[in-house]
Design an enzyme around this catalytic site. Structure first.
Site, short mmCIF file in Angstrom:
data_model
loop_
_atom_site.label_atom_id
_atom_site.label_comp_id
_atom_site.label_asym_id
_atom_site.label_seq_id
_atom_site.Cartn_x
_atom_site.Cartn_y
_atom_site.Cartn_z
N LYS A 1 1.18 -1.37 0.09
CA LYS A 1 -0.19 0.34 -0.39
C LYS A 1 0.90 1.07 -0.11
CE LYS A 1 -3.67 -2.14 2.59
NZ LYS A 1 -4.39 -2.58 3.64
N ASP B 1 -11.61 2.50 4.10
CA ASP B 1 -11.69 1.23 4.05
C ASP B 1 -12.93 1.05 3.72
OD1 ASP B 1 -9.61 -0.54 4.36
OD2 ASP B 1 -9.36 -0.38 6.19
N GLN C 1 -4.65 -1.64 9.73
CA GLN C 1 -4.77 -3.17 9.07
C GLN C 1 -5.12 -4.10 9.97
OE1 GLN C 1 -3.62 -3.28 5.85
NE2 GLN C 1 -3.64 -4.99 6.32
N1 GUN Z 1 -6.81 -6.99 5.99
C1 GUN Z 1 -7.60 -7.52 4.80
N2 GUN Z 1 -7.29 -6.91 4.40
C2 GUN Z 1 -8.38 -5.67 5.19
C3 GUN Z 1 -8.45 -5.07 4.06
O1 GUN Z 1 -9.04 -4.11 3.10
N3 GUN Z 1 -8.39 -3.47 4.78
C4 GUN Z 1 -7.92 -3.46 6.26
N4 GUN Z 1 -7.66 -2.18 6.80
N5 GUN Z 1 -7.63 -4.88 6.95
C5 GUN Z 1 -7.79 -6.12 5.16
#
Ligand code: GUN
Length: 284
Positions: free
Chosen positions: A53, A120, A97
């Site tokens: 990311k 998100d 996350q």
């Molecule tokens: N963990 C796995 N996929 C995601 C996601 O799309 N967003 C976040 N914040 N954590 C994750």
């Protein structure tokens, strides 16, 4: 023989376009979209996702920060950290996350993120907006799948879609987005009976259950569009999805590979939504 859905190629193209929009935003509005990712602990998979990311955000010209905190952080400390970024105008997107350590209440953390910065789309406000047909911030994986399906000209209206997996991150928002495009949607899960038979009724099959090669040819109708959200390791340690690609590919009309399918599009949507959040601060 199926056509491969090239998520990586599409993601690269969209991220190049986004970089141009970001440059224009800097020039016209003197705003740089800012994304902060908070990573609690040192889960290896999360480290990889967060690293990807950050790299993509920087490449697209974003301001990007990753805050790494130990898994001994208290809930109060984590909430205080989120509050700090909620009021920091140089950040337009905040992502915590997941998964979080057991002593932290995930619901409380997601609720603490300002809905305007919830890139998100996990805040109950944004989930409610999506469910009521007025989406603003949408969970990035299903948003990326919709962008792929659209790019490949898949007709959804009146089609039967089966989503295997009922998570808040993928399964539930995926179903809603497909329904918004007038598909007839069924969500299947671990207690669903006769799952292969149900899955075989799908024109569009989305699989997000986190079990390596779970979906075999018995689950797939000839000509179906198959979207694989899984990211697992097989017995030889090789990356693989939730779909047994070699078995299913000859039956499908379109299929996503793993890696190189859904994953890169998820990051693209995260950046796009951060850009959109920054755009919403212009002229207010
Ligand atoms: N963990 C796995 N996929 C995601 C996601 O799309 N967003 C976040 N914040 N954590 C994750």
């Amino acid at each position: 023989m199926a056509t491969l859905i090239d998520g990586k190629g599409l993601a690269n193209r969209l991220q190049e376009e986004l970089a141009e929009k970001v440059a224009q935003m800097k020039e016209e509005h003197a705003i740089v979209p800012g994304l902060v990712v908070i990573l609690v602990g040192d889960d290896p998979a999360s480290q990889v996702y967060v690293g990807n990311k950050e790299r993509s955000a920087l490449a697209a010209g974003f301001k990007s920060e990753v805050v790494r905190v130990p898994d001994t952080i208290s809930q109060e400390e984590l909430l205080a950290l989120i509050s700090k970024y909620n009021v920091d105008a140089s950040y337009h997107g905040i992502l915590v996350q997941l998964p979080l350590p057991k002593h932290i209440d995930e619901e409380a953390v997601l609720l603490a993120i300002s809905p305007e910065k919830d890139v998100d789309g996990f805040h109950p406000m944004n989930m409610g907006r999506l469910w009521s047909g007025h989406p603003v911030m949408v969970p990035c994986t299903p948003a990326g799948i919709m962008a792929m399906v659209e790019a490949y000209g898949v007709e959804l209206a009146g089609k039967r879609a089966v989503v295997i997996g009922r998570s808040n991150i993928v399964g539930k928002p995926m179903a809603q987005l497909l329904m918004d495009k007038n598909a007839t949607v069924t969500i299947a899960h671990s207690r669903t009976q006769n799952l292969p038979e149900l899955a075989r009724s799908a024109d569009i099959l989305v699989v997000a259950i986190g079990q390596a090669k779970f979906v075999t040819k018995e689950f797939v109708k000839e000509g179906a569009v198959v979207i694989d959200v899984g990211m697992n390791r097989d017995d030889n340690g090789k990356l693989c999805g939730d779909v047994d690609f070699d078995e299913v590919e000859p039956l499908a009309s379109l299929i996503t590979p793993v890696p190189g399918g859904v994953g890169p599009m998820t990051i693209t949507m995260l950046l796009e939504q951060t850009y959109q959040a920054a755009m919403r601060t212009v002229n207010i």
